[in-house]
Design a protein around this motif. Structure first.
Motif, PDB file in Angstrom:
ATOM      1  N   ARG A 119      55.703   7.297 -19.467  1.00 32.00           N
ATOM      2  CA  ARG A 119      55.638   5.903 -18.947  1.00 32.00           C
ATOM      3  C   ARG A 119      54.690   5.397 -20.226  1.00 32.00           C
ATOM      4  NH1 ARG A 119      51.878   5.841 -15.557  1.00 32.00           N
ATOM      5  NH2 ARG A 119      51.664   7.925 -15.454  1.00 32.00           N
ATOM      6  N   TYR A 120      54.572   5.881 -21.282  1.00 34.98           N
ATOM      7  CA  TYR A 120      53.957   5.365 -22.206  1.00 34.98           C
ATOM      8  C   TYR A 120      54.518   4.067 -23.018  1.00 34.98           C
ATOM      9  CZ  TYR A 120      51.561   4.932 -26.947  1.00 34.98           C
ATOM     10  OH  TYR A 120      50.915   4.287 -28.137  1.00 34.98           O
ATOM     11  N   SER A 136      51.017   3.219 -11.130  1.00 32.77           N
ATOM     12  CA  SER A 136      51.287   4.523 -11.815  1.00 32.77           C
ATOM     13  C   SER A 136      51.956   5.789 -11.327  1.00 32.77           C
ATOM     14  CB  SER A 136      49.939   5.050 -12.701  1.00 32.77           C
ATOM     15  OG  SER A 136      49.161   3.815 -13.333  1.00 32.77           O
ATOM     16  N   SER A 137      51.536   5.904 -10.098  1.00 26.90           N
ATOM     17  CA  SER A 137      52.015   7.270  -9.384  1.00 26.90           C
ATOM     18  C   SER A 137      53.624   6.882  -8.972  1.00 26.90           C
ATOM     19  CB  SER A 137      51.233   7.666  -8.329  1.00 26.90           C
ATOM     20  OG  SER A 137      51.386   6.739  -7.098  1.00 26.90           O
ATOM     21  N   LYS A 191      52.255  11.885 -24.888  1.00 26.51           N
ATOM     22  CA  LYS A 191      51.360  10.922 -24.675  1.00 26.51           C
ATOM     23  C   LYS A 191      51.412  10.518 -23.254  1.00 26.51           C
ATOM     24  CE  LYS A 191      53.195   8.883 -28.758  1.00 26.51           C
ATOM     25  NZ  LYS A 191      53.446   7.757 -29.461  1.00 26.51           N
ATOM     26  N   ASP A 192      52.204  11.342 -22.435  1.00 28.00           N
ATOM     27  CA  ASP A 192      51.958  10.780 -21.040  1.00 28.00           C
ATOM     28  C   ASP A 192      51.844  12.021 -20.117  1.00 28.00           C
ATOM     29  OD1 ASP A 192      52.522  10.323 -18.393  1.00 28.00           O
ATOM     30  OD2 ASP A 192      54.434   9.156 -18.278  1.00 28.00           O
ATOM     31  N   SER A 193      50.586  12.337 -19.869  1.00 27.48           N
ATOM     32  CA  SER A 193      50.177  13.575 -19.023  1.00 27.48           C
ATOM     33  C   SER A 193      51.122  13.909 -17.760  1.00 27.48           C
ATOM     34  CB  SER A 193      48.735  13.614 -18.705  1.00 27.48           C
ATOM     35  OG  SER A 193      47.969  12.863 -19.764  1.00 27.48           O
ATOM     36  N   THR A 194      51.836  12.754 -17.196  1.00 22.18           N
ATOM     37  CA  THR A 194      52.681  13.005 -16.000  1.00 22.18           C
ATOM     38  C   THR A 194      54.204  13.445 -16.571  1.00 22.18           C
ATOM     39  OG1 THR A 194      53.077  10.652 -15.619  1.00 22.18           O
ATOM     40  CG2 THR A 194      51.253  11.521 -14.505  1.00 22.18           C
ATOM     41  N   GLU A 242      46.866   0.787  -6.640  1.00 23.47           N
ATOM     42  CA  GLU A 242      46.893   1.364  -7.905  1.00 23.47           C
ATOM     43  C   GLU A 242      47.158   0.029  -8.897  1.00 23.47           C
ATOM     44  OE1 GLU A 242      49.568   3.968  -8.770  1.00 23.47           O
ATOM     45  OE2 GLU A 242      49.106   5.520  -7.070  1.00 23.47           O
ATOM     46  N   LEU A 289      48.078   5.399 -22.202  1.00 25.26           N
ATOM     47  CA  LEU A 289      47.552   6.607 -21.148  1.00 25.26           C
ATOM     48  C   LEU A 289      46.885   7.584 -21.541  1.00 25.26           C
ATOM     49  CD1 LEU A 289      51.520   6.879 -19.839  1.00 25.26           C
ATOM     50  CD2 LEU A 289      49.811   5.922 -18.781  1.00 25.26           C
ATOM     51  N   PRO A 323      45.819   8.069 -11.057  1.00 23.58           N
ATOM     52  CA  PRO A 323      47.371   8.379 -10.888  1.00 23.58           C
ATOM     53  C   PRO A 323      47.894   8.908 -12.318  1.00 23.58           C
ATOM     54  CG  PRO A 323      47.341   6.156 -10.531  1.00 23.58           C
ATOM     55  CD  PRO A 323      45.727   6.513 -10.615  1.00 23.58           C
ATOM     56  N   ASP A 324      47.139   8.408 -13.595  1.00 28.66           N
ATOM     57  CA  ASP A 324      47.609   8.703 -14.800  1.00 28.66           C
ATOM     58  C   ASP A 324      47.251  10.187 -15.248  1.00 28.66           C
ATOM     59  OD1 ASP A 324      48.908   6.269 -15.214  1.00 28.66           O
ATOM     60  OD2 ASP A 324      47.087   5.552 -16.103  1.00 28.66           O
ATOM     61  N   LEU A 325      46.591  10.726 -14.486  1.00 29.46           N
ATOM     62  CA  LEU A 325      46.026  12.431 -14.918  1.00 29.46           C
ATOM     63  C   LEU A 325      46.402  13.323 -13.749  1.00 29.46           C
ATOM     64  CD1 LEU A 325      42.879  11.101 -16.463  1.00 29.46           C
ATOM     65  CD2 LEU A 325      44.734  12.295 -17.792  1.00 29.46           C
ATOM     66  N   PRO A 326      46.945  14.081 -14.154  1.00 29.74           N
ATOM     67  CA  PRO A 326      47.427  15.076 -12.994  1.00 29.74           C
ATOM     68  C   PRO A 326      45.937  15.859 -12.755  1.00 29.74           C
ATOM     69  CG  PRO A 326      48.637  15.829 -15.008  1.00 29.74           C
ATOM     70  CD  PRO A 326      47.911  14.512 -15.425  1.00 29.74           C
TER      71      PRO A 326
END
Lengths: 461, 485
Positions: free
Chosen positions: A199-200, A207-208, A235-238, A310, B57, B285-288
């Motif tokens: 999603r970067y 976001s979720s 760059k995207d932790s998810t 969100e 992010l 929601p951007d960080l687990p």
């Protein structure tokens, strides 16, 4: 010479490879089509000079034998993806002057694979809508009937693909925003598993739920694009570390013995081609059965609470202080109010207000937490169904596109608009819509099977 | 004396808790790759994320996690293997995304404690409620232009540890020592520079009062952003007295946030609870969620430096230092390091006296930090050796020390160069004594008549004649012998 824009992405790649035409020629053909059909308002920003330059560079690479997986293919990019040096607006007045100094990971991967940027496609403002009527840049028309909406929010991308104003396009889904316009514009759309695509650089809505994806003329075209875009991004932790298969090579048109579930709750309203499609899949050797998805009905409310909650914090950054449009005021608070009042359209402001309530101390307790719990139950529906079947099959949007007039009077709020789309967004499973309006939903990370079944579904005209 | 406020209606006690924000020492910010260094030109250290650009992010900087865990150990606290990042929402110019990423519901560090010295010289245990990881805001600059404000995002996104105490503080002294202890711990651990002037350690204070004997808490007032230990102690005392006066005058006061004004010595209302903000916390929601393993935690624990309390106990038990000396020497990491280097293989007590005596005096006089001392710890140790082995007297040593402080030279070289070696040659000393005795027959007679005090005068004369180089004990011994004859 035949009209090059008639070729699918897959066929165009073949033609380029066989040197039947160059990327510059293909790009020029698309630019011509964009000009011819500008009245559809599929694009917010056209980038013809950049397109021709990229096409020329692509031809040079191909001449040197350095062709990438999408070498020379002209694409439309939904205006939610930040493109370095090219205006990116989220179809909002508040970002109407925003030129990103960085590139989204997914689009960067497309350019690295040799693709060519034609322009930025229209969308509902901040992807909030399913008709592409909330755009600051005006409504996009459905190429099959210009009085009708293209669906949304990725309506510009769907219309551009349907009208052959690009070979393929990116989209984003939060609550059905790829499959919905794909269904309305009769193109293929695919939303991979949440976490497949970074999603970067994609302007956040919720976001979720936000997941980048693609729209194209065929499932194979979608597969070719998504395998380039997907993959881990630091760059995207998810974003997931899982390996990305070469999806397009897995479309073997063989679904013999595959177990396909049809959710009972998704059969309330069925389109005209439904019976024929079910029979077709049976004839192809699939085993079809009904499954229960008891919490389907709740998905709409859950979606609204979570997405708006969100969104209200994701959009808090648009305050006029550092970039974007600023409306001055006597005080800081006044500047914020003026900027956000005049910068956002009505639909976005409505959702901000609701989202602020849903995340307030009281609203969080009364709505947000229960919505998260219900989200888990909806996920259980899927988990249980996938114990029995490999994929789920249903119409994407069981209704015909509504007119622009109807959309302005709330047609998109009708219950059959996105009921069959939202549950899969809330759970993050991969889902796609074939160019005949039928959808396939799969297990987490099993994007390959979804594409494979969709590819067969698409054969049923 | 136990801190109490005597009012007209009875005796009141203080109930106070502290929230301390510590800027984490790390190369880059907690969620972006920009430098976390203090200072620089405005907006020099700003990544797109720090300026709240669309599509950006956060990615967690693992160094900051490690620093929190280290500090958690320093606070005798429970390390939580599962923690979650939340968004705290509010609008302000220096908060670029419109929300701060913090940890409300599941902090990385749970309950712990610090033992502090109270006003009676005893020990009070102050409970720690939690330590959580969050990001700092930027800075609004309002005085550069008459009608405009400027924004500097260098600090925006720097990692912060917020350390929240339980409401266990009962006196300004306890609060003061809590802050000093905390500062010492984070400095030992290298997790925060503890610099309150530069704002890398900031304190919010929650103050309430109640009658002695009451068990319930009365409502509290928060004093924001107090930036020195002294001010914290003053602010608490002022606010406690203000509340007592209001209660005793039969007045109510709001649960509110106040500011401490050290110039006018008062606290002033900032905002009251009625229009307090709803921060609309919810999980980011951007960080687990952050899940860490036992192994990871254990690895950090194994590599922890010795903490001040442990070091103090060791100085007392193993080196035989007094509680007072040990406390002073461990109060900061640099002093402890200096002392330990100087005392290595030597009489620790003697070295401690030199460090706390002549060295501290000279450093204070010249405003030099101990880590920059012109007398290296090795040289100070060598000086003590010269005294111990009788090469120089304690008196000469003080002279040598001053030369060392000026020239950075080692003591043996100075002693050699200046000819300060102590005379231990009995023949030479006897000769000197004979001469002095011969020159003062009247005084010799007086001593023999019983005026013992005059012996000291003779020793003084011997030291004078030798310019202090005679070993005084030896001089004494020889003098006794001569007088007996």
């Amino acid at each position: 010479m035949t009209d090059l824009t008639e070729l699918t992405l897959t066929d165009a790649l073949k033609g380029l490879k066989e040197k039947k035409f160059s990327s510059v020629e293909l790009t020029k053909a698309y630019l011509g089509k964009m000009e011819e059909l500008r009245r559809l308002n599929a694009y917010i920003t056209e980038t013809p000079e950049k397109a021709l330059q990229m096409a020329e560079e692509s031809d040079n690479r191909r001449a040197k034998g350095e062709a990438g997986k999408l070498e020379g293919i002209p694409l439309g990019i939904k205006d939610m993806f930040c493109t370095k040096g090219t205006k990116t607006t989220a179809a909002s007045r508040i970002l109407s002057n925003f030129i990103p100094p960085f590139e989204a990971t997914t689009t960067q991967r497309l350019w690295d694979a040799g693709a060519v940027l034609l322009g930025k496609t229209n969308t509902d403002e901040f992807a909030m809508g399913s008709s592409t009527i909330t755009s600051y840049y005006g409504v996009t028309h459905n190429p099959h009937d210009e009085n009708k909406v293209p669906g949304g929010s990725s309506g510009g991308s769907a219309a551009a693909v349907a009208a052959h104003m690009c070979a393929g396009a990116t989209g984003t889904e939060t609550g059905g925003s790829i499959r919905h316009p794909a269904s309305f514009c009769k193109v293929s759309g695919f939303k991979p598993t949440y976490g497949r695509c970074s999603r970067y650089g994609v302007i956040a809505y919720a976001s979720s739920l936000d997941e980048p994806g693609v729209l194209a003329r065929s499932v194979e075209d979608c597969a070719r694009m998504i395998e380039v875009m997907a993959g881990h991004d630091p760059k995207d932790s998810t974003s997931s570390h899982r390996e990305v298969p070469e999806f397009h090579k897995m479309l073997d048109k063989n679904i013999k013995g595959m177990k396909i579930g049809i959710p009972k709750e998704y059969q309330e309203l069925l389109p005209a081609n439904w019976e024929k499609a079910v029979q077709f899949l049976k004839d192809e050797g699939a085993v079809l059965m009904d499954v229960d998805m008891p919490h389907t009905e709740e998905a709409g409310m859950v979606y609204y609470v979570i997405s708006q909650g969100e969104a209200t914090t994701n959009l808090a950054r648009y305050d006029g202080a550092r970039y974007g449009v600023r409306e001055n005021g006597e005080t800081l608070d006044e500047m914020y109010m003026n900027t956000r009042m005049k910068g956002f359209g009505q639909e976005v402001r409505n959702r901000m207000i609701l989202g602020t309530f849903f995340t307030s101390a009281k609203g969080y307790h009364d709505y947000f937490v229960p919505a998260q719990k219900m989200r888990s139950l909806i996920k259980q529906d899927f988990d249980k169904a996938f114990e029995k079947v490999d994929v789920l099959f249903s119409p994407a949007v069981p209704i015909e596109p509504f007119t622009i007039e109807e959309a302005k009077h709330g047609a998109a709020k009708g219950r059959f608009n996105d009921n069959y789309l939202m549950p899969s967004c809330l759970t993050g499973v991969p889902a796609g819509c074939a160019n005949n309006g039928l959808q396939v939903i799969g297990r987490m990370w099993d994007d390959a099977t979804v594409l494979k079944v969709l590819d067969v579904v698409e054969m049923c005209k | 004396m136990t801190y109490r406020i005597e009012g007209k209606t009875g005796t009141w006690e203080l109930v106070c808790g502290l929230e301390v924000h510590c800027e984490i020492i790390s190369n880059s910010k907690v969620f972006s790759g920009a430098s976390a260094e203090f200072g620089g030109e405005p907006n020099d250290h700003v990544a797109f994320l720090d300026a709240g650009f669309p599509g950006q992010l956060p990615v967690l900087n693992e160094k900051c996690v490690e620093q929190c865990i280290k500090t958690g150990f320093g606070l005798n606290a429970k390390i939580n293997k599962h923690s979650v990042f939340d968004r705290k929402n509010y609008f302000y110019g220096d908060l670029p995304t419109g929300y701060q990423i913090t940890q409300l519901f599941y902090p990385i560090v749970g309950e712990g404690y610090l033992d502090v010295t109270n006003e009676d010289g005893g020990i009070s245990r102050i409970g720690i409620e939690r330590l959580h990881l969050e990001q700092d805001a930027g800075k609004s600059i309002h005085d550069m232009h008459p009608t405009r404000s400027y924004l500097d995002f260098n600090r925006a996104g720097v990692g912060l540890m917020e350390i929240v105490s339980k409401p266990d503080v009962r006196s300004p002294e306890e609060a003061g020592d809590y802050l000093r202890k905390l500062r010492s711990i984070v400095r030992y651990l290298g997790t925060c520079d503890g610099n309150m002037d530069e704002g890398s350690m900031r304190c919010d204070i929650n103050v309430s009062v109640r009658k002695v004997g009451e068990t319930e808490f009365r409502h509290r007032v928060e004093i924001k952003n107090v930036n020195s230990v002294k001010f914290v102690m003053q602010a608490i005392d002022l606010e406690a007295h203000r509340q007592v006066e209001l209660y005793e005058a039969g007045q109510t006061f709001p649960q509110e946030t106040r500011l401490f004004d050290p110039e006018n010595m008062e606290t002033r209302s900032m905002r009251s609870k009625e229009n307090a903000l709803d921060y609309r916390y919810f999980p980011d929601p951007d960080l687990p969620p952050l899940d860490i393993t036992d192994e990871y935690i254990e690895n950090i624990r194994k590599n922890l430096p010795e903490l001040p309390e442990v070091k103090k106990a060791r100085f007392m038990d193993e080196l035989g230092l007094s509680e007072y000396d040990a406390r002073i020497l461990v109060s900061d990491r640099e002093t402890a390091l200096y002392f330990e280097t100087a005392a290595k293989g030597r009489d620790a007590k003697k070295v401690a006296n030199w460090v706390m005596g002549d060295l501290f005096a000279a450093l204070n006089r010249e405003y030099i930090a101990i880590e920059n001392s012109p007398v290296s710890p090795e040289n100070l140790g060598a000086l003590v050796d010269l005294i111990t082995d009788g090469t120089i007297s304690g008196k000469i040593a003080k002279e040598v020390f001053e030369i060392m402080f000026e020239t950075k030279k080692d003591p043996a070289a100075i002693v050699e160069e200046k000819g300060l070696k102590q005379v231990s040659d009995t023949g030479a000393i006897e000769k000197m004594i004979d001469e002095i005795l011969a020159a003062n027959p009247d005084k010799v007679a007086e001593i023999k008549a019983g005026k013992d005090k005059l012996k000291g005068w003779f020793v003084g004369q011997i030291m004078k004649a030798s310019q202090g180089k005679v070993n005084p004990a030896l001089a004494n011994q020889l003098l006794e012998q001569k007088l007996k004859n």
